[in-house]
Design an enzyme around this catalytic site. Structure first.
Site, PDB file in Angstrom:
ATOM      1  N   LEU A 203     -23.856 -39.811  -7.801  1.00 32.73           N
ATOM      2  CA  LEU A 203     -23.577 -39.694  -6.369  1.00 32.73           C
ATOM      3  C   LEU A 203     -24.202 -38.396  -5.871  1.00 32.73           C
ATOM      4  O   LEU A 203     -24.060 -37.351  -6.499  1.00 32.73           O
ATOM      5  CB  LEU A 203     -22.064 -39.714  -6.120  1.00 32.73           C
ATOM      6  CG  LEU A 203     -21.321 -40.948  -6.660  1.00 32.73           C
ATOM      7  CD1 LEU A 203     -19.829 -40.833  -6.387  1.00 32.73           C
ATOM      8  CD2 LEU A 203     -21.866 -42.218  -6.033  1.00 32.73           C
ATOM      9  N   ARG A 291      -1.989 -33.280 -17.554  1.00 31.43           N
ATOM     10  CA  ARG A 291      -1.314 -31.980 -17.680  1.00 31.43           C
ATOM     11  C   ARG A 291      -1.109 -31.381 -16.296  1.00 31.43           C
ATOM     12  O   ARG A 291      -1.628 -31.898 -15.307  1.00 31.43           O
ATOM     13  CB  ARG A 291      -2.196 -31.027 -18.493  1.00 31.43           C
ATOM     14  CG  ARG A 291      -3.561 -30.880 -17.852  1.00 31.43           C
ATOM     15  CD  ARG A 291      -4.428 -29.840 -18.535  1.00 31.43           C
ATOM     16  NE  ARG A 291      -5.823 -30.014 -18.199  1.00 31.43           N
ATOM     17  CZ  ARG A 291      -6.415 -29.607 -17.091  1.00 31.43           C
ATOM     18  NH1 ARG A 291      -5.709 -28.989 -16.158  1.00 31.43           N
ATOM     19  NH2 ARG A 291      -7.702 -29.814 -16.870  1.00 31.43           N
TER      20      ARG A 291
HETATM   21  P1  ADP Z   1     -15.820 -33.091 -17.286  1.00 32.49           P
HETATM   22  O1  ADP Z   1     -14.696 -33.746 -18.014  1.00 32.49           O
HETATM   23  O2  ADP Z   1     -16.920 -32.655 -18.194  1.00 32.49           O
HETATM   24  O3  ADP Z   1     -15.365 -32.034 -16.344  1.00 32.49           O
HETATM   25  P2  ADP Z   1     -16.094 -35.027 -15.072  1.00 32.49           P
HETATM   26  O4  ADP Z   1     -16.321 -36.477 -15.271  1.00 32.49           O
HETATM   27  O5  ADP Z   1     -14.751 -34.586 -14.596  1.00 32.49           O
HETATM   28  O6  ADP Z   1     -16.511 -34.256 -16.432  1.00 32.49           O
HETATM   29  O7  ADP Z   1     -17.185 -34.487 -14.080  1.00 32.49           O
HETATM   30  C1  ADP Z   1     -17.317 -33.111 -13.828  1.00 32.49           C
HETATM   31  C2  ADP Z   1     -18.128 -32.915 -12.562  1.00 32.49           C
HETATM   32  O8  ADP Z   1     -19.440 -33.494 -12.696  1.00 32.49           O
HETATM   33  C3  ADP Z   1     -17.539 -33.565 -11.324  1.00 32.49           C
HETATM   34  O9  ADP Z   1     -16.560 -32.746 -10.697  1.00 32.49           O
HETATM   35  C4  ADP Z   1     -18.778 -33.711 -10.471  1.00 32.49           C
HETATM   36  O10 ADP Z   1     -19.099 -32.448  -9.921  1.00 32.49           O
HETATM   37  C5  ADP Z   1     -19.850 -34.074 -11.469  1.00 32.49           C
HETATM   38  N1  ADP Z   1     -19.961 -35.550 -11.648  1.00 32.49           N
HETATM   39  C6  ADP Z   1     -19.312 -36.328 -12.551  1.00 32.49           C
HETATM   40  N2  ADP Z   1     -19.652 -37.636 -12.420  1.00 32.49           N
HETATM   41  C7  ADP Z   1     -20.542 -37.691 -11.383  1.00 32.49           C
HETATM   42  C8  ADP Z   1     -21.278 -38.766 -10.739  1.00 32.49           C
HETATM   43  N3  ADP Z   1     -21.171 -40.038 -11.129  1.00 32.49           N
HETATM   44  N4  ADP Z   1     -22.098 -38.429  -9.702  1.00 32.49           N
HETATM   45  C9  ADP Z   1     -22.232 -37.138  -9.297  1.00 32.49           C
HETATM   46  N5  ADP Z   1     -21.585 -36.100  -9.865  1.00 32.49           N
HETATM   47  C10 ADP Z   1     -20.743 -36.355 -10.889  1.00 32.49           C
END
Ligand code: ADP
Length: 446
Positions: A203, A291
């Protein structure tokens, strides 16, 4: 109700949990490393046990030492805080096997949500909207290409065992897919010992919006609205606010209900956060944190609940005692994470705190364990406090926040207070006009 709770953490969150317990008439046990003998969480607890040397691996992550501390002090329950062992399913199981109550979700739910592919599958099964992408793990570059063509570029290759933004690579075009695939797998293997990856549509300009949920052992579930955590640097949140400037009341009620219904179907207990990316009116699940979160106070400030107290109550078997209809969200809250870091280079700045003067006044809360004369050790996370401000509306909250950031004095070390001062003066921030990439650009702009 419990008589004694061991707090398996340090810093501001250990103090935060201690405070909630004291107000419930519960005695507290602190654990600490040799580097933290003078820490405030140790000074204020009823009892304290040294569980090992400075390195977290040998102290705050030392499960046998922590279980021994709980045994010798006669604790009934263990609260893990955030970070350290809080999302370690094996720790949660061992706590229960040793006859203590784990103040958090069941080990099975922690395990399920720790595996991002299983978590996404559970989301789909319980009616939570997800980012379009592969159905589970992707085995080879041929399959990766088929999935990417199907959902359309750019795509994001993500580690199944991911965390902290590691093992995540963007492929803008078909030509870049193979390299991104290799890099993501190599990084995932190095960081998590597991090279399994999956693919999602990338995205471009989303916001990070997360829903706080709370569930008891009797099937009662409520959502506590959302937090907007889009202001991030290197996937680390810097400032959070509730409500999100991007949502209206009907969107809030709708996504909150989807989250609460899913949690009820899962039979989940305790607090949890469902994280979404939000773009063009759509919500896309990315992960669930099983958590208490760093940014939980902004939710507390607008809904008037003490989330740690609620966690302790439901862990003891008490029913929530209220329904969604009983809850009211009032005003606006913002949290600034204050780190012991250079505000320009972000290099850590541990050391001795000189003069210390936190802001105060109506609607102001400072969650911190530092004090004048305290030496911030170099071994742990650089966050040294959180400034949380509440106002009747976003504008009042911003005016109050500016005033507080001017008052806040932490001498002797460098902190990120000047970064926040700059941030709250920026017109885009004031207008609520930002996405997850905005802060990186803002930081680079100076
Ligand atoms: P982690 O567990 O490593 O923190 P997340 O899945 O929570 O991984 O994603 C961390 C960050 O990466 C999100 O807050 C966002 O900024 C970015 N992100 C994750 N998935 C997407 C996606 N499909 N498109 C754009 N940005 C993403």
């Amino acid at each position: 109700m419990f008589e004694k709770v061991l707090v398996a953490n340090r810093g501001e969150i250990a103090l935060r949990i201690h405070r909630a317990c004291k107000e419930m008439g519960i005695r507290t046990v602190a654990i600490h490393s040799t580097a933290d003998s003078d820490a405030m969480h140790v000074r204020l607890a009823d009892e304290a046990v040294c569980v090992g040397p400075a390195q977290a691996r040998e102290s705050y992550l030392n499960i046998p030492a922590i279980l021994s501390a709980a045994t010798i002090t006669g604790a009934d329950a263990i609260h893990p805080g955030y970070g350290f062992l809080s999302e370690n399913a094996d720790f949660a199981s061992m706590v229960e096997e040793h006859g203590f109550t784990f103040i958090g979700p069941s080990p099975d739910h922690i395990r399920m949500m720790g595996d991002k592919i299983a978590a996404k599958r559970a989301a789909v099964e319980t009616g939570i909207p997800v980012v379009p992408g592969s159905d589970g793990a992707v085995q080879d570059t041929g399959e990766a290409l088929r999935v990417a063509r199907d959902i359309g570029f750019p795509v994001l290759i993500k580690a199944a065992a991911g965390g902290g933004g590691r093992g995540m690579k963007v492929a803008e075009t078909e030509a870049g897919l193979k390299e991104a695939w290799q890099l993501a797998r190599t990084e995932a293997l190095a960081a998590f010992g597991n090279e399994e990856v999956y693919i999602e549509k990338y995205l471009k300009r989303p916001r990070h919006i997360e829903i706080q949920i709370l569930a008891d052992l009797h099937g009662n579930v409520v959502h506590l609205g959302e937090r907007d955590c889009s202001l991030q640097r290197r996937h680390q949140k810097v400032l959070e606010e509730a409500p999100s400037p991007a949502l209206n009341w009907s969107q809030r009620a709708e996504i909150g209900k989807i989250a609460a219904d899913a949690i009820r179907k899962l039979g989940y207990r305790s607090v949890g956060t469902i994280e979404f990316l939000y773009e063009n009116g759509g919500f896309y699940f990315i992960e669930m944190n099983t958590r208490l979160q760093v940014e939980h106070p902004v939710t507390e400030m607008i809904c008037g609940l003490d989330l740690v107290r609620e966690m302790v109550r439901v862990a003891s078997g008490a029913p929530l005692g209220y329904t969604q209809e009983n809850l009211r969200f009032s005003g606006h809250a913002i949290e600034c994470r204050i780190n012991a870091e250079d505000p320009d280079t972000f290099l850590p700045s541990p050391g001795r705190v000189g003069d210390y003067h936190p802001p105060g006044g109506l609607g102001v809360r400072v969650d911190s364990a530092i004090y004048s004369g305290y030496t911030i050790p170099p071994y742990y996370d650089s966050m040294i406090g959180k400034l949380i401000v509440h106002g009747a509306n976003r504008n009042e909250c911003l005016m109050r926040l500016r005033r507080c950031l001017e008052e806040y004095v932490i001498d002797g070390i460098k902190s990120t207070i000047p970064l926040h001062q700059r941030l709250v003066a920026n017109p885009d921030f004031v207008n609520g006009d930002y996405d997850i990439h905005w802060l990186e650009k803002f930081v680079g702009m100076k």
